[in-house]
Every structure is written in C-alpha cells, then in structure tokens.
Motif scaffolding. Sequence first.
Motif, mmCIF file in Angstrom:
data_model
loop_
_atom_site.group_PDB
_atom_site.id
_atom_site.type_symbol
_atom_site.label_atom_id
_atom_site.label_comp_id
_atom_site.label_asym_id
_atom_site.label_seq_id
_atom_site.Cartn_x
_atom_site.Cartn_y
_atom_site.Cartn_z
ATOM 1 N N ASN A 549 0.815 -1.210 0.000
ATOM 2 C CA ASN A 549 0.000 0.000 0.000
ATOM 3 C C ASN A 549 0.853 1.266 0.000
ATOM 4 O OD1 ASN A 549 -2.342 -1.538 0.037
ATOM 5 N ND2 ASN A 549 -2.473 -1.540 2.288
ATOM 6 N N GLU A 550 1.943 1.230 0.759
ATOM 7 C CA GLU A 550 2.810 2.407 0.826
ATOM 8 C C GLU A 550 3.524 2.654 -0.496
ATOM 9 O OE1 GLU A 550 4.338 2.360 5.409
ATOM 10 O OE2 GLU A 550 4.708 0.565 4.200
ATOM 11 N N GLU A 553 1.054 4.012 -3.026
ATOM 12 C CA GLU A 553 0.780 5.420 -2.738
ATOM 13 C C GLU A 553 1.871 6.315 -3.303
ATOM 14 O OE1 GLU A 553 0.150 8.302 1.162
ATOM 15 O OE2 GLU A 553 -0.137 6.130 1.336
#
Length: 660
Positions: A549-550, A553
């Motif tokens: 997810n990071e 992003e």
Amino acid sequence: GCNPLAETGRSKLQNQRAVLNQQILKAVRMRAGAENLLRATTNNKVREQVLLELSFVNSDLQILKEELEGLNISVEVYQNAGETFSIPLVPLGLKETKDVDFTLPLKDFILEHYSQDSSEYEDEIADLMDLRQACRTPSRDEAGIEMLISYFLQLGYVENRFFPPTRHIGVLFTWYDSFTGVPVCQQNLLLEKASVLFNIGALYTQIGTRCNRQTQAGLENAVDAFQKAAGVLSYLKETFTHTPSYDMSPAMLNVLVKMMLAQARECVFEQIGLSGIRNEFFTLVKMTQEVAKVGEVYMLVNTAMNQEPVKENIPYSWSKLAQIKSDHYKALAHYFIATILCDHELQPGDDEDQQEKALSQLYDCVPEGLMVLAVLKDKVQRKQLGKAHLRKAIVYHEEALRVCGLCKKLRNIEVLQEVLTAAHKRSLLKYAQQETEDDFLSLIQAPDILPKTEHKIETIAPQFSKVKVKDFFHKLGPLTVFSAKQRWTAPRTICLHHEAGELGFSLKGGSPVQVYCLDPVCSAASAGLKEGDYIVSVGGMDCKWLGVNEVLEKLKSGGKQPVELEVISCQDTAASLHSKSATYSMGMQKTYSLICLAMDEDKIDQSKKAPLKLPFLSWGTKNRQKAASTLCLPSAVAGSSQTKKKLSPFTLLNTESSLY
C-alpha cells in the motif's frame, strides 16, 4: 565495557593472561620451527643442537602453562570483598582475543554484493567494532551479561548479511584457549560466536563467586548465576559440536557444566544452614543427607576431571579442590550423623517409628548384626556406631588436609586451610568427649551415607529473547531477502509512465514488494521491468522496508508525471555450498597445537573423488587413531554439497551448526 586500564584485581589477572598467551604463542612457534628442522636435517651436530634447544623450549612451555594454571586458581580475587569463612568457589577466566578490523572487508562486501555506497555504512561498522571491543572487558554484573548477549545476537545478523557459505570475506578471528593459552585462528564467524558464548558463561561464574554468601539473597543469586553459567556452557556444547579449542571441546564443557552445578549445590547447602543448624534429631537427618549430596556431586566432578582427554588440560589445582571438597563434605555428613547418635538418646515421649524411619533412610545397609531400632534403644550400640562415624569423619578431614597440603596453589589459600582445620578440630573434640575405654572392643565400621536432597539443581537455558537488539545494518533491507546467501543483479532504473491510470503490473509480498502479473506490452515492461523484480526505490526514496500500500501510494503520488523506479532481480543461487577448513598442527604435541583454519575453494582439486567417509585430521600424536574423537577436526571434501535450509535471522539457533 569496563576501563581496560583500570587497576582492579580482575583486570590485572586478564592482562597477565594476555601476556602469557603471547609468550606461549612465541614458544609454540619456536618449538614448531625446531621440530621441522629436526625432521629435515641429517647432520648429527645440528640434530644435537636442535634437541638441546627443544628441551629448553619444552621447559619454557611447561613453566608458562603452570603460570597460566596459577591465574586460573587465583580464586580470591573473584570472591566477595567482605569477610567470609567459606571455601572459595572457582570462576572461569574470560577468553582473550585479538583486535579485528571489519572496515575494509564489510565495505567491500557492501559495494560488491549489495551494490550500495559503502561509505554510508561507516558509522554502523564503527558501532560493531566498538561493541566488540567493549565485550573484551565486560562489567561483572547483569549489564555486562546483556552487552555480551547483544554482541552475540548482533553476530547472527552480521553472519547472514556478510558471510556467504561459499567463500570467506577476509576477516580473521583469533581467540586464545582459556586453559592452554594456544591461539585458534579462523575466518569462520562461528568461532567468534562460540567464544562469546563461552565468555557469557565465564562471566556468570564470576558473578556467582562475587555474591555475598553470608546473606540469603547473596546465596540465591549465586545459585542462579551458576545454574545460568551451566546452561550457557551446555548450550555451547550442544550447538557448536566441532570446536577447535580445548576449552570448548564437548568433553571439557561437560566437566565445566558439572562443576558449575556442583558449586550451585554447595551454595544451596550453605543457604539451608545459613541461619544455624539446630541440634535436633530430624534437622540433623536432613542436613546429613543434603551435605552427603554435595560430597557426592564433587566426587563425580573429580572423577570427570581425571578422565582423558580433559585430564591433560584441566588445571591440576581444580581437580584437587574438587577432591578436597568431596572429602570435606563427606566428613561433615558423618559428623552430623555421629551427633545424632551421641547427643540424642531415645526418650519415652519420642516417636520410635518416625526416628527409625528417618535413620533407616540414611543407610543403604547397616553393619552386620545391628538393627536400626535396636541401635536407637541400646545406649552402647548407639555410642559405638556414633564413634565409628566420628572416626570416619576424622579420616576424611585428614585426607582433605593432606591433599590441600600437597598442592602448592591450594596451600596458599588461607581461608581454605582455616575452614578445613576448624572442621577437623571440631570432629576431634567431639570424639574426645566420648568415653574411650571400650574402643578396643569396637569393631563396627561406619556404613556409607545415602545422599538425598529436596532441592533440585539444573541448568537454566540462556534467554536470548529477553535482550532486544536492532540490526546495525538495518538500512540494507529485510534480512529474508537482503542476505549474503541471496544474489541479485545491480539496481536498474525504470522510468514508469502512467497509462490511463494503470501501472501495467501488480505488487505482492511484504517488504520489499515484488512485481507480478506484469503486462508484457506495457511501458514498464518495455523499459526493462521483469516479472519477480523487487522494487527498492521510488523517486529516489528508499522503499526496501515499505509494504504494498505504501509503495502504491508513492507510485500514484506523482500524478501523470513519469516516476523513476530502482529494481533488482534475484539470480540463481543453486550453486553447491562447501564447508572449508583445514588444521595444521606443525608436528606439535596436542596441548600446544597452533590451529589455523582457512582454505580457499580454488585450491581444492575438483578432479578428486569424494571419499565415502569424511577423513579427520587429528591435532596431536596420541589422537591420530581416534577418528571419532571430539578433538579431531573434519577436513573439507571436494564436491560435497550442503542442503539449503530455510533462512533464519540467527543461524545460531540451528543445533546442527558447527565450526566447520
């Protein structure tokens, strides 16, 4: 660590040990050269001169060995500073080592293997070297133990980061044998880990001997310290099975574990009698069994110390001290039971059955013609058996004093002489208080006493998990991926263009994230991105420790602007792994064999067929026939392959690991 220049008694002993180690190394080298010359020359005059020189060198080595033994029996320095009237306990001295410079080998490995700027890791390498230096002079408390364990755990990270199984990186570790002073040199990090473990156990023994044995809390701490020392040494014996140093051989470690547990048992007995021993029937029965147990365990320690191959290297004074303690505590057992028989006649209100049962438990068999209940009721038989026990106690006391007088090192320990003499006089006084006119009629021999204890003494396994350690080289990335066993391509830069909001691939895994389901016609694939690549950087920002997810992003944060990725591809690591080692004894006797363990894989003749059984290189003339001896060292076998194991942050947890 402690200030290495501090003029404490303990630091002075360690400094003397370091000087002796250097002198022993010099003498060993001279001896090896002389023996080589003796084998090579045929000139009789030269041979005579060499033999004369060898006799001087051998004498010098014997003197140095005796001086080292003197350091090992310098127990007074390690005892509690307060006044005490107890037999000294024996600590282990710390193993000495040479300085190690990790800087160039680790920086080269970071540049070559991890393709990173090694100058960014200078502080981490300096921290590692500072920690190692501090571990050479640990404080004698829990802080010192924690520091040694921290370095030991840090070595687990370092081993996985920088020590590949297929080659050496050029770091040489040198440690000196604690008993013989002989140096052991290896490029194998397992020697470092085993030696640090030994020092953890040794430091626990020093903490145990330092405890105040005049207080309940002090004795409890001493028992705990000796049990932990035994646990660490036992863990060392089971984990590192082929140690090239005598002090860490399985046979020697087995003896040391027994000695530490015996000293813990001795402290338990002192703890029971700390508040005073009441002159009461059942109390004395209990004390008799407890002290007999102490005498038994020290007898087993003495027996183990006199077995081969330990006998040649264990300090002579240690063996004699174990014998003295065995005799001393056996004498106390006979004194206690004599006190029971002489001072406690059966009274009308006493419980005959309970006393008979308690006294029966002290004997395996009573002398012929005697019954326990009859002895309790008959005043004459009771006194005769009591005097027989006193005579046996006096014999044991005299034997302990005799052995102590024969050993020069023990003879100089004043408190030991005082304790033995006081116990002997007490037994003589007790015997003199009994009537002696019927001694010529007394033919009873005191039976042996059965040892028994209500206090369980066992090893306490080291609790490494209680010490929290952060990997110095955390910046390299997750250890499960970025380790010395894995090989990758150099980082590649991929310019990623967004196509209608789509990346053209998916991400999976933890840290670092991995590319999968790559569209072969997308712009990323055209730029060189491959299925299975690891993303290590996004837009110049390190993302080895980021999750899916990071990373997503960060990829989307640039909007429609191109984003630069750095990726690496894992290479094939199926090459066979070899365990390389060799031992060179240089013709020396096994007590002073200099061990140098290092071998380059390129020097192994690949054309030779591997034998069916691993040959062993013995490091001593007497052990050449003992192929399975714990003191024989296995050699490398060309073409042998090592089974690939699941990666763990600490290879030290593998109980099958060895120094080879």
